[in-house]
Design a protein around this motif. Structure first.
Motif, short mmCIF file in Angstrom:
data_model
loop_
_atom_site.label_atom_id
_atom_site.label_comp_id
_atom_site.label_asym_id
_atom_site.label_seq_id
_atom_site.Cartn_x
_atom_site.Cartn_y
_atom_site.Cartn_z
N UNK A 94 0.86 -1.19 0.00
CA UNK A 94 0.00 0.00 0.00
C UNK A 94 0.89 1.24 0.00
N UNK A 95 0.65 2.13 -0.96
CA UNK A 95 1.45 3.35 -1.09
C UNK A 95 0.58 4.46 -1.65
N UNK A 96 1.02 5.70 -1.48
CA UNK A 96 0.36 6.81 -2.15
C UNK A 96 0.47 6.63 -3.66
N UNK A 97 -0.63 6.92 -4.33
CA UNK A 97 -0.63 6.79 -5.78
C UNK A 97 0.24 7.86 -6.42
N UNK A 98 1.10 7.46 -7.35
CA UNK A 98 1.90 8.39 -8.14
C UNK A 98 1.96 7.87 -9.58
N UNK A 99 2.18 8.75 -10.56
CA UNK A 99 2.32 8.28 -11.94
C UNK A 99 3.44 7.26 -12.11
N UNK A 100 4.56 7.45 -11.43
CA UNK A 100 5.68 6.52 -11.53
C UNK A 100 5.29 5.13 -11.05
N UNK A 101 4.62 5.06 -9.91
CA UNK A 101 4.20 3.76 -9.38
C UNK A 101 3.13 3.12 -10.26
N UNK A 102 2.27 3.95 -10.86
CA UNK A 102 1.26 3.42 -11.77
C UNK A 102 1.90 2.75 -12.99
N UNK A 103 3.05 3.27 -13.43
CA UNK A 103 3.76 2.67 -14.55
C UNK A 103 4.51 1.40 -14.12
N UNK A 104 4.98 1.42 -12.90
CA UNK A 104 5.86 0.36 -12.42
C UNK A 104 5.11 -0.88 -11.95
N UNK A 105 3.93 -0.68 -11.35
CA UNK A 105 3.18 -1.78 -10.75
C UNK A 105 1.73 -1.77 -11.26
N UNK A 106 0.99 -2.78 -10.89
CA UNK A 106 -0.43 -2.84 -11.22
C UNK A 106 -1.23 -2.25 -10.06
N UNK A 107 -1.95 -1.18 -10.35
CA UNK A 107 -2.68 -0.46 -9.31
C UNK A 107 -4.08 -1.04 -9.14
N UNK A 108 -4.49 -1.19 -7.88
CA UNK A 108 -5.88 -1.49 -7.55
C UNK A 108 -6.55 -0.13 -7.33
N UNK A 109 -7.45 0.23 -8.21
CA UNK A 109 -7.91 1.62 -8.30
C UNK A 109 -9.02 1.94 -7.29
N UNK A 110 -8.71 1.77 -6.01
CA UNK A 110 -9.64 2.12 -4.94
C UNK A 110 -8.83 2.75 -3.80
N UNK A 111 -9.19 3.98 -3.42
CA UNK A 111 -8.51 4.62 -2.29
C UNK A 111 -8.78 3.87 -1.00
N UNK A 112 -7.78 3.81 -0.12
CA UNK A 112 -7.85 2.94 1.05
C UNK A 112 -8.12 3.66 2.36
N UNK A 113 -7.95 4.99 2.42
CA UNK A 113 -8.08 5.68 3.71
C UNK A 113 -9.10 6.81 3.68
N UNK A 114 -9.94 6.86 2.64
CA UNK A 114 -10.87 7.99 2.48
C UNK A 114 -10.14 9.33 2.49
N UNK A 115 -8.90 9.33 2.02
CA UNK A 115 -8.11 10.56 1.91
C UNK A 115 -7.45 11.01 3.18
N UNK A 116 -7.59 10.27 4.29
CA UNK A 116 -7.00 10.73 5.55
C UNK A 116 -5.47 10.70 5.51
N UNK A 117 -4.88 9.84 4.69
CA UNK A 117 -3.42 9.79 4.62
C UNK A 117 -2.86 11.09 4.04
N UNK A 118 -3.67 11.82 3.24
CA UNK A 118 -3.20 13.08 2.65
C UNK A 118 -3.63 14.30 3.44
N UNK A 119 -4.18 14.08 4.63
CA UNK A 119 -4.39 15.17 5.59
C UNK A 119 -3.19 15.13 6.53
N UNK A 120 -2.24 16.04 6.32
CA UNK A 120 -0.93 15.94 6.96
C UNK A 120 -0.83 16.86 8.18
#
Length: 261
Positions: A78-104
């Motif tokens: 599980x990681x923050x979505x980035x374009x680089x990671x999207x190219x490198x791995x297969x993304x499961x396209x569902x957010x996992x924390x309801x955006x709380x991980x990006x409330x810093x």
């Protein structure tokens, strides 16, 4: 490839019903993996998919976990979505924390608890000229660059940043997700949670699958979508983090929206 994934998604209930899945996953000594493990088990089980989680390592730093994913030693991470990671791995396209991980929120030395009390916007924060600390390859690095904020990168085990925080020089704060910071502060009582500010940007954690396990993308994505719809994901978020959100007073903080690159 997209057509193949679509067909597999359409037929995945029939392909996986009654057939067990084994996933090899990383763990962390601080227990921060537990929500993601339980979410996987609960979401798949709710769709009739028997899943076994194998955790061969008691603690895996993030940088090593990425290498293990690249080498297909682990099944997903599980990681923050980035374009680089999207190219490198297969993304499961569902957010996992309801955006709380990006409330810093900032984790700071005890002497700096009120240092940011007069900050009302991003310009105020820039004028204080404090320096953030991040682990290598974190998406936060791109965010801080886009918002012209100074930072230092810690290569290797990012948890070494805890002991690097100082009110006088070097690294002054450590930006953590609202779902992470409370438990982390309890493990490092010489640090405190900055009480006034909340930084936000537009990203969430997603699961990334190794190439060997890319074929599982449709069944995991379908299970997670249904977990959102049924309220299962919200239930687990409340189980692990709601008490912390209440103690953090998220709605009473000064919110600074950062540019998302």
């Amino acid at each position: 490839m997209k057509v193949w994934l679509l067909l597999l998604w359409l037929f995945c209930p029939f392909l996986y019903a009654g057939e067990p899945i084994e996933l090899i996953l990383p763990a962390s000594k601080d227990g921060s993996h537990e929500y993601y493990h339980e979410l996987l088990i609960s979401a798949l089980s709710a769709q009739g998919v028997e899943v076994t989680l194998v955790t061969p390592y008691s603690h895996v730093p993030q940088k090593r976990a990425v290498r293990l994913l690249e080498s297909q030693t682990i099944s997903l991470f599980w990681m923050l979505e980035t374009p680089k990671r999207n190219r490198q791995f297969t993304k499961v396209n569902v957010g996992l924390t309801n955006g709380f991980i990006s409330k810093r929120i900032l984790l700071v030395p005890r002497d700096d608890k009120e240092r940011y009390a007069q900050v009302k916007n991003l310009d105020d924060f820039r004028r204080i000229n404090t320096i953030g600390g991040f682990g290598a390859d974190w998406f936060d690095i791109e965010v801080w660059q886009a918002n012209k904020l100074p930072y230092i990168v810690r290569d290797g085990e990012w948890r070494a940043l805890y002991s690097m925080l100082s009110s006088k020089g070097g690294v002054n704060y450590f930006s953590r997700g609202a779902n992470e910071i409370w438990s982390e502060q309890k493990q490092h009582p010489y640090l405190v949670i900055e009480p006034h500010l909340l930084f936000t940007y537009k990203r969430d954690f997603v699961f990334y699958l190794s190439k060997q396990n890319a074929y599982l993308q449709p069944v995991i994505e379908s299970a997670l979508i249904k977990a959102k719809q049924s309220g299962l994901m919200d239930h687990l978020i409340k189980k692990y983090w709601t008490r912390h959100f209440n103690q953090l007073n998220l709605n009473q903080r000064v919110t600074i929206e950062l540019v998302t690159p």
